[in-house]
Design a protein around this motif. Structure first.
Motif, mmCIF file in Angstrom:
data_model
loop_
_atom_site.group_PDB
_atom_site.id
_atom_site.type_symbol
_atom_site.label_atom_id
_atom_site.label_comp_id
_atom_site.label_asym_id
_atom_site.label_seq_id
_atom_site.Cartn_x
_atom_site.Cartn_y
_atom_site.Cartn_z
ATOM 1 N N SER A 1 0.831 -1.201 0.000
ATOM 2 C CA SER A 1 0.000 0.000 0.000
ATOM 3 C C SER A 1 0.866 1.251 0.000
ATOM 4 C CB SER A 1 -0.906 0.016 1.227
ATOM 5 O OG SER A 1 -0.145 0.242 2.417
ATOM 6 N N ASN B 1 0.469 3.564 2.100
ATOM 7 C CA ASN B 1 0.736 3.790 3.526
ATOM 8 C C ASN B 1 2.000 3.063 3.960
ATOM 9 O OD1 ASN B 1 0.025 4.607 6.314
ATOM 10 N ND2 ASN B 1 -0.359 2.413 6.590
ATOM 11 N N ALA B 2 2.146 1.814 3.521
ATOM 12 C CA ALA B 2 3.355 1.059 3.861
ATOM 13 C C ALA B 2 4.582 1.699 3.217
ATOM 14 C CB ALA B 2 3.205 -0.386 3.401
ATOM 15 N N GLY C 1 -5.307 -6.261 8.244
ATOM 16 C CA GLY C 1 -6.056 -5.155 7.687
ATOM 17 C C GLY C 1 -5.486 -3.795 8.018
ATOM 18 N N SER C 2 -4.798 -3.700 9.153
ATOM 19 C CA SER C 2 -4.167 -2.437 9.554
ATOM 20 C C SER C 2 -3.087 -2.716 10.579
ATOM 21 C CB SER C 2 -5.193 -1.462 10.154
ATOM 22 O OG SER C 2 -5.607 -1.905 11.437
ATOM 23 N N SER C 3 -2.187 -1.758 10.727
ATOM 24 C CA SER C 3 -1.125 -1.896 11.719
ATOM 25 C C SER C 3 -1.690 -1.919 13.124
ATOM 26 C CB SER C 3 -0.121 -0.739 11.584
ATOM 27 O OG SER C 3 0.614 -0.839 10.383
ATOM 28 N N GLU D 1 -0.680 -5.095 7.396
ATOM 29 C CA GLU D 1 -1.916 -4.778 6.687
ATOM 30 C C GLU D 1 -2.474 -5.997 5.964
ATOM 31 O OE1 GLU D 1 -1.233 -0.014 5.764
ATOM 32 O OE2 GLU D 1 -0.738 -1.504 4.215
ATOM 33 N N HIS D 2 -1.595 -6.821 5.433
ATOM 34 C CA HIS D 2 -2.042 -8.020 4.721
ATOM 35 C C HIS D 2 -2.682 -9.012 5.683
ATOM 36 C CE1 HIS D 2 -2.086 -11.118 1.617
ATOM 37 N NE2 HIS D 2 -1.549 -11.951 2.508
ATOM 38 N N TYR E 1 -3.053 -5.328 13.876
ATOM 39 C CA TYR E 1 -1.927 -6.256 14.001
ATOM 40 C C TYR E 1 -1.226 -6.063 15.347
ATOM 41 C CZ TYR E 1 1.817 -9.312 12.313
ATOM 42 O OH TYR E 1 2.690 -10.356 12.145
ATOM 43 N N VAL F 1 4.847 -2.886 7.917
ATOM 44 C CA VAL F 1 3.489 -2.371 7.731
ATOM 45 C C VAL F 1 2.770 -3.143 6.636
ATOM 46 C CG1 VAL F 1 2.126 -0.355 7.053
ATOM 47 C CG2 VAL F 1 4.069 -0.085 8.617
#
Length: 403
Positions: A94, A96-97, A140-142, A136-137, A145, A132
Protein backbone atom coordinates in the motif's frame (compact mmCIF):
# COMPACT_ATOMS: atom_id res chain seq x y z
CA UNK A 1 -6.16 -37.13 56.58
CA UNK A 2 -3.91 -34.17 56.20
CA UNK A 3 -0.97 -34.29 53.88
CA UNK A 4 2.20 -35.74 55.44
CA UNK A 5 5.51 -34.15 54.69
CA UNK A 6 8.10 -36.59 53.39
CA UNK A 7 11.58 -35.09 53.19
CA UNK A 8 14.22 -37.30 51.70
CA UNK A 9 17.69 -35.84 51.66
CA UNK A 10 19.32 -36.60 48.34
CA UNK A 11 22.95 -35.82 47.69
CA UNK A 12 22.93 -33.85 44.46
CA UNK A 13 26.12 -33.83 42.45
CA UNK A 14 25.99 -30.20 41.36
CA UNK A 15 27.76 -26.96 41.95
CA UNK A 16 24.96 -24.46 42.07
CA UNK A 17 21.20 -24.02 41.69
CA UNK A 18 18.89 -21.39 40.29
CA UNK A 19 15.21 -20.64 40.20
CA UNK A 20 13.51 -19.77 36.94
CA UNK A 21 13.62 -16.02 36.33
CA UNK A 22 16.17 -15.45 39.07
CA UNK A 23 19.92 -15.11 38.93
CA UNK A 24 21.55 -18.47 39.74
CA UNK A 25 22.85 -18.66 43.29
CA UNK A 26 26.59 -19.02 43.61
CA UNK A 27 26.32 -21.38 46.63
CA UNK A 28 29.53 -19.82 47.90
CA UNK A 29 31.23 -19.89 44.52
CA UNK A 30 34.18 -17.58 43.91
CA UNK A 31 33.23 -15.95 40.63
CA UNK A 32 33.80 -12.40 39.42
CA UNK A 33 31.00 -9.85 39.41
CA UNK A 34 29.00 -9.28 36.25
CA UNK A 35 30.65 -7.22 33.50
CA UNK A 36 30.09 -3.48 33.27
CA UNK A 37 28.16 -2.44 30.20
CA UNK A 38 27.25 0.80 28.47
CA UNK A 39 23.60 -0.26 28.16
CA UNK A 40 20.74 0.98 30.33
CA UNK A 41 19.30 -2.50 30.90
CA UNK A 42 20.30 -6.02 30.05
CA UNK A 43 19.72 -9.69 30.72
CA UNK A 44 21.63 -12.93 30.11
CA UNK A 45 19.47 -16.05 29.95
CA UNK A 46 20.14 -19.73 29.48
CA UNK A 47 17.79 -20.92 26.74
CA UNK A 48 17.39 -24.49 28.04
CA UNK A 49 16.55 -23.72 31.65
CA UNK A 50 15.16 -20.21 31.29
CA UNK A 51 17.37 -19.22 34.23
CA UNK A 52 18.64 -15.65 34.35
CA UNK A 53 22.41 -15.64 34.85
CA UNK A 54 22.80 -11.89 35.25
CA UNK A 55 20.51 -8.90 34.78
CA UNK A 56 20.30 -5.16 35.30
CA UNK A 57 17.00 -3.25 35.31
CA UNK A 58 15.67 -6.10 33.19
CA UNK A 59 12.02 -5.28 33.90
CA UNK A 60 12.26 -1.56 33.17
CA UNK A 61 9.86 -0.30 30.53
CA UNK A 62 11.98 1.02 27.67
CA UNK A 63 11.42 1.75 23.97
CA UNK A 64 12.42 -1.41 22.07
CA UNK A 65 12.87 0.25 18.65
CA UNK A 66 13.15 -2.42 15.95
CA UNK A 67 13.36 -5.25 18.49
CA UNK A 68 9.61 -4.91 18.10
CA UNK A 69 9.97 -6.75 14.81
CA UNK A 70 10.77 -9.96 16.68
CA UNK A 71 7.12 -10.05 17.66
CA UNK A 72 6.02 -8.83 14.23
CA UNK A 73 7.69 -11.85 12.66
CA UNK A 74 6.68 -14.26 15.44
CA UNK A 75 2.98 -13.48 14.95
CA UNK A 76 3.37 -14.01 11.19
CA UNK A 77 5.23 -17.31 11.48
CA UNK A 78 2.69 -18.60 13.99
CA UNK A 79 0.03 -17.86 11.39
CA UNK A 80 2.08 -19.71 8.79
CA UNK A 81 2.43 -22.71 11.09
CA UNK A 82 -1.33 -22.66 11.63
CA UNK A 83 -2.00 -22.62 7.89
CA UNK A 84 -3.58 -19.17 7.87
CA UNK A 85 -0.71 -17.63 5.89
CA UNK A 86 1.61 -18.96 3.18
CA UNK A 87 5.21 -18.09 2.48
CA UNK A 88 4.57 -17.71 -1.25
CA UNK A 89 1.42 -15.65 -0.72
CA UNK A 90 1.56 -12.34 -2.64
CA UNK A 91 1.18 -9.09 -0.71
CA UNK A 92 0.25 -5.83 -2.40
CA UNK A 93 2.24 -2.90 -1.00
CA UNK A 94 0.00 0.00 0.00
CA UNK A 95 1.00 3.64 -0.26
CA UNK A 96 0.74 3.79 3.53
CA UNK A 97 3.35 1.06 3.86
CA UNK A 98 5.57 2.71 1.24
CA UNK A 99 5.46 6.04 3.09
CA UNK A 100 6.45 4.57 6.46
CA UNK A 101 9.52 6.39 7.75
CA UNK A 102 12.73 4.91 9.10
CA UNK A 103 14.69 1.89 7.91
CA UNK A 104 13.37 0.41 4.70
CA UNK A 105 13.29 -2.66 2.50
CA UNK A 106 12.67 -0.23 -0.39
CA UNK A 107 9.32 -1.58 -1.52
CA UNK A 108 7.48 0.12 -4.38
CA UNK A 109 3.85 1.19 -3.86
CA UNK A 110 1.38 -1.01 -5.70
CA UNK A 111 3.96 -3.75 -6.23
CA UNK A 112 3.50 -7.31 -5.07
CA UNK A 113 5.96 -9.14 -2.84
CA UNK A 114 5.73 -12.56 -1.20
CA UNK A 115 5.37 -13.08 2.53
CA UNK A 116 8.73 -14.84 2.49
CA UNK A 117 10.48 -11.81 0.99
CA UNK A 118 8.77 -9.53 3.49
CA UNK A 119 10.07 -11.65 6.37
CA UNK A 120 13.59 -11.30 4.97
CA UNK A 121 13.11 -7.56 4.60
CA UNK A 122 11.89 -7.25 8.18
CA UNK A 123 14.59 -9.35 9.84
CA UNK A 124 17.65 -8.44 7.74
CA UNK A 125 16.82 -4.96 6.46
CA UNK A 126 14.71 -4.05 9.50
CA UNK A 127 12.26 -2.62 6.97
CA UNK A 128 9.45 -0.57 8.47
CA UNK A 129 7.74 -0.56 5.08
CA UNK A 130 7.86 -4.36 5.03
CA UNK A 131 6.49 -4.56 8.58
CA UNK A 132 3.49 -2.37 7.73
CA UNK A 133 2.84 -4.21 4.47
CA UNK A 134 2.80 -7.56 6.28
CA UNK A 135 0.63 -6.22 9.10
CA UNK A 136 -1.92 -4.78 6.69
CA UNK A 137 -2.04 -8.02 4.72
CA UNK A 138 -2.59 -10.20 7.80
CA UNK A 139 -4.86 -7.98 9.90
CA UNK A 140 -6.06 -5.16 7.69
CA UNK A 141 -4.17 -2.44 9.55
CA UNK A 142 -1.12 -1.90 11.72
CA UNK A 143 -3.38 -1.10 14.69
CA UNK A 144 -5.21 -4.41 14.54
CA UNK A 145 -1.93 -6.26 14.00
CA UNK A 146 -0.51 -4.55 17.10
CA UNK A 147 -3.47 -5.96 19.01
CA UNK A 148 -2.52 -9.44 17.79
CA UNK A 149 1.04 -8.77 18.95
CA UNK A 150 -0.18 -7.75 22.40
CA UNK A 151 -2.39 -10.80 22.71
CA UNK A 152 0.57 -12.98 21.80
CA UNK A 153 2.75 -11.14 24.32
CA UNK A 154 0.20 -11.90 27.03
CA UNK A 155 0.16 -15.58 26.10
CA UNK A 156 3.95 -15.67 26.52
CA UNK A 157 3.82 -13.93 29.88
CA UNK A 158 5.45 -10.72 28.65
CA UNK A 159 4.07 -8.54 31.42
CA UNK A 160 6.34 -5.55 30.74
CA UNK A 161 5.56 -5.22 27.05
CA UNK A 162 2.97 -3.27 25.06
CA UNK A 163 3.00 -2.65 21.32
CA UNK A 164 1.38 0.20 19.41
CA UNK A 165 2.73 -0.72 15.96
CA UNK A 166 4.65 -3.47 14.14
CA UNK A 167 7.70 -1.29 13.42
CA UNK A 168 9.02 -0.02 16.73
CA UNK A 169 8.66 3.62 15.73
CA UNK A 170 8.40 5.76 18.90
CA UNK A 171 5.15 5.98 20.83
CA UNK A 172 4.75 6.76 24.55
CA UNK A 173 2.66 3.60 25.00
CA UNK A 174 5.05 1.37 23.04
CA UNK A 175 7.52 -0.35 25.35
CA UNK A 176 9.17 -3.59 26.36
CA UNK A 177 11.90 -4.85 28.69
CA UNK A 178 15.15 -6.72 28.38
CA UNK A 179 13.71 -9.74 30.17
CA UNK A 180 10.61 -9.87 28.00
CA UNK A 181 12.66 -9.66 24.82
CA UNK A 182 14.85 -12.53 25.99
CA UNK A 183 11.74 -14.60 26.69
CA UNK A 184 10.37 -13.74 23.24
CA UNK A 185 13.66 -14.73 21.62
CA UNK A 186 13.52 -18.06 23.41
CA UNK A 187 9.97 -18.61 22.16
CA UNK A 188 11.09 -17.88 18.59
CA UNK A 189 13.94 -20.36 18.88
CA UNK A 190 11.74 -22.98 20.55
CA UNK A 191 8.45 -22.61 18.64
CA UNK A 192 9.60 -21.38 15.24
CA UNK A 193 12.74 -23.41 14.65
CA UNK A 194 11.88 -23.79 10.94
CA UNK A 195 12.16 -20.02 10.53
CA UNK A 196 14.99 -19.33 12.96
CA UNK A 197 17.81 -19.68 10.36
CA UNK A 198 16.49 -16.44 8.84
CA UNK A 199 17.97 -14.52 11.79
CA UNK A 200 21.49 -15.67 10.91
CA UNK A 201 21.44 -14.39 7.31
CA UNK A 202 23.91 -11.58 6.73
CA UNK A 203 22.54 -9.95 3.56
CA UNK A 204 19.35 -9.50 1.60
CA UNK A 205 18.83 -7.84 -1.77
CA UNK A 206 15.59 -6.25 -2.90
CA UNK A 207 15.01 -3.77 -5.69
CA UNK A 208 18.70 -4.17 -6.58
CA UNK A 209 19.62 -2.79 -3.15
CA UNK A 210 21.79 -5.09 -1.04
CA UNK A 211 21.59 -4.49 2.69
CA UNK A 212 23.58 -6.08 5.49
CA UNK A 213 22.29 -7.45 8.76
CA UNK A 214 23.13 -4.92 11.49
CA UNK A 215 24.07 -7.61 14.02
CA UNK A 216 27.86 -7.19 13.99
CA UNK A 217 28.38 -10.40 15.96
CA UNK A 218 27.25 -12.46 12.98
CA UNK A 219 30.61 -11.49 11.47
CA UNK A 220 32.70 -11.51 14.64
CA UNK A 221 31.50 -14.64 16.45
CA UNK A 222 30.76 -17.87 14.59
CA UNK A 223 28.67 -19.16 17.50
CA UNK A 224 26.13 -16.32 17.17
CA UNK A 225 23.11 -17.18 15.00
CA UNK A 226 20.60 -14.36 15.63
CA UNK A 227 18.47 -12.38 16.40
CA UNK A 228 17.74 -8.64 15.91
CA UNK A 229 19.00 -5.11 16.42
CA UNK A 230 17.16 -1.86 16.97
CA UNK A 231 17.84 1.86 17.20
CA UNK A 232 16.02 5.11 17.64
CA UNK A 233 17.14 8.29 19.33
CA UNK A 234 14.86 7.54 22.28
CA UNK A 235 15.82 3.86 22.56
CA UNK A 236 19.52 4.08 21.93
CA UNK A 237 21.16 1.01 20.44
CA UNK A 238 19.47 -2.28 21.31
CA UNK A 239 20.15 -5.88 20.42
CA UNK A 240 18.82 -9.35 21.19
CA UNK A 241 21.32 -12.09 20.41
CA UNK A 242 21.68 -15.83 20.79
CA UNK A 243 24.69 -18.11 20.55
CA UNK A 244 25.43 -21.83 20.86
CA UNK A 245 28.71 -23.18 22.23
CA UNK A 246 29.26 -26.86 22.98
CA UNK A 247 25.55 -27.50 22.59
CA UNK A 248 24.52 -24.86 25.12
CA UNK A 249 22.47 -21.85 24.00
CA UNK A 250 22.51 -18.45 25.71
CA UNK A 251 20.31 -15.45 24.95
CA UNK A 252 21.15 -11.81 25.61
CA UNK A 253 19.11 -8.62 25.44
CA UNK A 254 20.66 -5.18 25.82
CA UNK A 255 18.69 -1.92 25.77
CA UNK A 256 20.10 1.56 25.39
CA UNK A 257 23.73 0.95 24.49
CA UNK A 258 25.62 4.01 23.27
CA UNK A 259 26.56 2.90 19.72
CA UNK A 260 26.44 0.04 17.25
CA UNK A 261 29.87 -1.11 18.38
CA UNK A 262 29.05 -0.80 22.09
CA UNK A 263 25.88 -2.90 21.83
CA UNK A 264 27.95 -5.60 20.14
CA UNK A 265 30.64 -5.27 22.79
CA UNK A 266 28.07 -5.35 25.60
CA UNK A 267 26.55 -8.49 24.15
CA UNK A 268 29.92 -10.19 23.72
CA UNK A 269 30.81 -9.47 27.35
CA UNK A 270 27.60 -11.10 28.52
CA UNK A 271 28.12 -14.17 26.37
CA UNK A 272 31.71 -14.58 27.53
CA UNK A 273 30.66 -14.25 31.17
CA UNK A 274 27.87 -16.79 30.85
CA UNK A 275 29.91 -19.43 29.07
CA UNK A 276 33.03 -19.00 31.18
CA UNK A 277 31.56 -19.01 34.67
CA UNK A 278 28.26 -20.92 34.43
CA UNK A 279 27.11 -24.30 33.22
CA UNK A 280 23.98 -26.45 33.11
CA UNK A 281 23.58 -29.38 35.46
CA UNK A 282 20.90 -32.05 35.28
CA UNK A 283 19.94 -32.81 38.88
CA UNK A 284 17.27 -35.42 38.18
CA UNK A 285 16.33 -37.22 34.97
CA UNK A 286 12.78 -37.46 33.76
CA UNK A 287 10.87 -40.72 34.31
CA UNK A 288 13.45 -42.04 36.80
CA UNK A 289 12.19 -43.35 40.13
CA UNK A 290 12.92 -40.93 42.96
CA UNK A 291 10.90 -42.71 45.66
CA UNK A 292 8.42 -45.58 46.19
CA UNK A 293 5.95 -44.41 48.85
CA UNK A 294 3.22 -46.65 50.28
CA UNK A 295 0.16 -47.13 48.07
CA UNK A 296 -3.08 -48.14 49.73
CA UNK A 297 -5.86 -50.35 48.30
CA UNK A 298 -3.80 -51.25 45.22
CA UNK A 299 -2.46 -54.35 43.50
CA UNK A 300 0.98 -53.11 44.55
CA UNK A 301 2.04 -51.90 47.98
CA UNK A 302 4.36 -49.18 46.67
CA UNK A 303 4.14 -46.61 43.86
CA UNK A 304 7.11 -45.48 41.76
CA UNK A 305 7.15 -41.66 41.59
CA UNK A 306 9.37 -39.16 39.80
CA UNK A 307 9.29 -36.16 37.44
CA UNK A 308 8.23 -36.14 33.80
CA UNK A 309 11.17 -34.22 32.34
CA UNK A 310 14.80 -33.70 33.22
CA UNK A 311 15.37 -31.12 35.95
CA UNK A 312 18.24 -29.03 34.60
CA UNK A 313 19.43 -25.81 36.22
CA UNK A 314 22.02 -23.19 35.33
CA UNK A 315 24.71 -23.05 38.00
CA UNK A 316 28.07 -21.51 38.75
CA UNK A 317 30.95 -23.76 37.76
CA UNK A 318 32.62 -23.52 41.16
CA UNK A 319 30.76 -23.72 44.44
CA UNK A 320 31.28 -24.68 48.06
CA UNK A 321 27.80 -25.72 49.20
CA UNK A 322 25.63 -28.40 47.63
CA UNK A 323 21.88 -28.06 47.19
CA UNK A 324 19.44 -30.65 48.49
CA UNK A 325 16.29 -32.18 47.08
CA UNK A 326 13.11 -32.80 49.07
CA UNK A 327 10.13 -34.90 48.05
CA UNK A 328 6.76 -33.77 49.38
CA UNK A 329 4.35 -36.67 48.77
CA UNK A 330 0.61 -36.38 49.21
CA UNK A 331 -0.57 -39.01 51.67
CA UNK A 332 -2.35 -41.28 51.79
CA UNK A 333 -1.93 -42.43 48.18
CA UNK A 334 -4.90 -44.59 47.29
CA UNK A 335 -5.32 -46.83 44.22
CA UNK A 336 -6.28 -46.79 41.46
CA UNK A 337 -3.56 -44.39 40.30
CA UNK A 338 -3.00 -43.49 36.65
CA UNK A 339 0.45 -42.88 35.24
CA UNK A 340 1.18 -39.15 35.19
CA UNK A 341 -1.05 -38.30 38.14
CA UNK A 342 0.47 -35.56 40.30
CA UNK A 343 1.18 -37.02 43.73
CA UNK A 344 3.41 -34.34 45.28
CA UNK A 345 6.30 -32.02 44.55
CA UNK A 346 10.06 -32.12 44.17
CA UNK A 347 11.72 -29.07 45.74
CA UNK A 348 15.35 -28.01 45.38
CA UNK A 349 16.83 -26.09 48.31
CA UNK A 350 19.92 -24.08 49.11
CA UNK A 351 19.77 -24.26 52.89
CA UNK A 352 16.33 -22.93 53.81
CA UNK A 353 15.83 -21.17 50.49
CA UNK A 354 13.67 -22.96 47.96
CA UNK A 355 15.18 -22.63 44.49
CA UNK A 356 12.77 -24.52 42.24
CA UNK A 357 9.71 -26.78 42.43
CA UNK A 358 8.57 -29.48 40.03
CA UNK A 359 5.43 -31.68 40.10
CA UNK A 360 6.02 -35.23 41.34
CA UNK A 361 4.01 -37.77 39.33
CA UNK A 362 3.18 -41.44 39.30
CA UNK A 363 5.45 -43.28 36.88
CA UNK A 364 3.13 -46.28 36.48
CA UNK A 365 -0.49 -47.33 36.37
CA UNK A 366 -1.57 -49.23 39.47
CA UNK A 367 -5.15 -50.56 39.53
CA UNK A 368 -7.17 -51.16 42.67
CA UNK A 369 -6.52 -54.39 44.52
CA UNK A 370 -8.98 -57.13 45.42
CA UNK A 371 -11.79 -56.72 47.93
CA UNK A 372 -9.70 -58.02 50.82
CA UNK A 373 -6.87 -55.57 50.10
CA UNK A 374 -9.28 -52.65 49.80
CA UNK A 375 -11.14 -53.61 53.00
CA UNK A 376 -8.06 -54.27 55.14
CA UNK A 377 -6.33 -51.09 53.96
CA UNK A 378 -9.48 -49.11 54.71
CA UNK A 379 -9.35 -50.40 58.29
CA UNK A 380 -5.66 -49.56 58.57
CA UNK A 381 -6.25 -46.03 57.31
CA UNK A 382 -8.94 -45.51 59.94
CA UNK A 383 -6.57 -46.72 62.65
CA UNK A 384 -3.79 -44.51 61.31
CA UNK A 385 -6.17 -41.59 61.52
CA UNK A 386 -6.23 -42.08 65.27
CA UNK A 387 -2.47 -42.00 65.49
CA UNK A 388 -0.32 -38.93 65.73
CA UNK A 389 1.73 -37.76 62.75
CA UNK A 390 4.88 -38.82 64.57
CA UNK A 391 3.70 -42.44 64.74
CA UNK A 392 2.41 -42.55 61.19
CA UNK A 393 5.40 -40.94 59.57
CA UNK A 394 8.12 -43.64 59.98
CA UNK A 395 6.22 -46.23 57.91
CA UNK A 396 5.98 -43.75 55.02
CA UNK A 397 9.64 -42.83 55.27
CA UNK A 398 10.72 -46.46 55.36
CA UNK A 399 8.78 -47.31 52.24
CA UNK A 400 10.03 -44.30 50.34
CA UNK A 401 13.63 -44.89 51.42
CA UNK A 402 13.43 -48.43 50.15
CA UNK A 403 12.95 -47.05 46.63
Amino acid sequence: MKCLLLRISLIVLCLDCANTWAAPLSLGAMIPSAPRLSAKAWVLMDATTGDIIVEHDSNEHLPPASLTKLMTVYVATRNIQAGRLKLDEPVTVSENAWRTEGSRMFLDPGSQVTVNDLLHGIVIDSGNDASVALAEHVAGSSEIYADLMNRTAQSLGLNDTHFMNPTGLPDPSHYSSARDMAVLANAIIRDESAFYPLYAKKHFTWNNIRQANRNLLLWRDSTVDGLKTGHTQAAGYCMVTSAVRDGRRLITAVFGSTSTSSRASDTQKLLTYGYRFYKNQTLHTGASTLATPILWKGEKRALAVGILDDLTLTMAKKAIRKPQSSLHINSPLIAPVAKGTVVGTLDIYDGDQKLVTRPLVALEDVPAGGWWTRWSDAVRLVIMGWLSDEKARPALQLSASAG
